[in-house]
Design a protein around this motif. Sequence first.
Motif: not given
Lengths: 203, 203
Positions: A96, A177, B185-189, B191
């Motif tokens: 990121x 999120x 952030x990874x969860x968001x990415x 999704x």
Amino acid sequence: MSLYLRELQTRLDDGQDRVSSRELGASLGLTDAQIRKDLGRFGSLGQPGRGYQVMEVLKRLRQMMGRDQSWPVVVVGIGNIGRAITSYGPFKREGFDIVGVFDIDPKVVGTKSAGRTVRAMSDLRAVVHEREVRLGVMAVPKESAQSVADELIAAGIVGILNFAPLRVSAPEGVSIVSVDFTVSLEQLAFQVWLAGHTEGGVD
Amino acid sequence: MSLYLRELQTRLDDGQDRVSSRELGASLGLTDAQIRKDLGRFGSLGQPGRGYQVMEVLKRLRQMMGRDQSWPVVVVGIGNIGRAITSYGPFKREGFDIVGVFDIDPKVVGTKSAGRTVRAMSDLRAVVHEREVRLGVMAVPKESAQSVADELIAAGIVGILNFAPLRVSAPEGVSIVSVDFTVSLEQLAFQVWLAGHTEGGVD
DNA sequence: CCATGTGAATGGATTCACAGCT
DNA sequence: AGCTGTGAATCCATTCACATGG
């Protein structure tokens, strides 16, 4: 799910090249069957009798999760949390890349945070377009959260990591999120409270 | 579950005195049946045909979750995140009272954070005992996370809110809740990535 | 023999549907 | 009519168990 990435990366760093579902399960607090089900969703990667090859799985997982690319990110709201985010080291390593920091407060605009100059919201759209940014981190007070979210979305952001303690609404196609410190602490307090009240036996 | 508290509190502040399961569901993103099931676990609080009395439910919920008391909290690790935590306003309102801030780094000990003087880890045990603290927030780098957790537990802490990006292990009876920005952030990415790849159709 | 992949079984949570109260 | 509380039905995730391959 991204916990897999972290655990596998750690094992790779340790020089481990093979891992069994049982080992992974122990580390992640899951059963071996669960691990196999999860990894199985990405195709058959394991070798019966030998386990999984760490590097193989890692590569495939990143690919499947769109994590083989770098994600540019904008941060809006440079208060205490925003500053912590912009100087949070682990982000870069995980792909990121913070390409712009913004704030609605004119007094904050122009100051620096972790080496980056804080820009005005009017610059947001340009940066988002130019760098093709899809993710935004929003660390603003809850009063301005919804309006800032609307601005982000209008600028082209399609995923928001929200730190304000409320549910922000977004149109179809935009993901939200939320991270809420108070809620996390409350969960913790509840667990502790429960542990202290179940020995005596609840109804 | 503490999302209920937040939503109900907001409605009370807005002067609303009754609320139906359908309304709550819409706000929280759940079905009305789900709301009734959840609230039903704490006894029959609703009046058929009229809905729930916000104040009643709020009082009962706090009581049932051990949230009618104030929770003293210690914070360990006064880096960027630690400072954001110590100056995070919403905690006090929700009944969490930061009674001490600590750091392992001698260079940080003695400085101030949000008006509080940072103390050495050697003071931890005394504060925990004196103020009967059960909850600790841990915002330290992942290298020292496990050892700091052990110190917290040795001092008598039974619930840790962990900001370090790893699973800290704790003995039976000690609760751990983790907040990991990278994972969020990874969860968001993921999704977002999913949304961009399902219109075309996945296998 | 060890470990995967997977259908079957299990368990828990969510949703449905409706009786009953206001 | 509007809305709660709750058994019945349904869905989803986890776990079991085992056949198959190294």
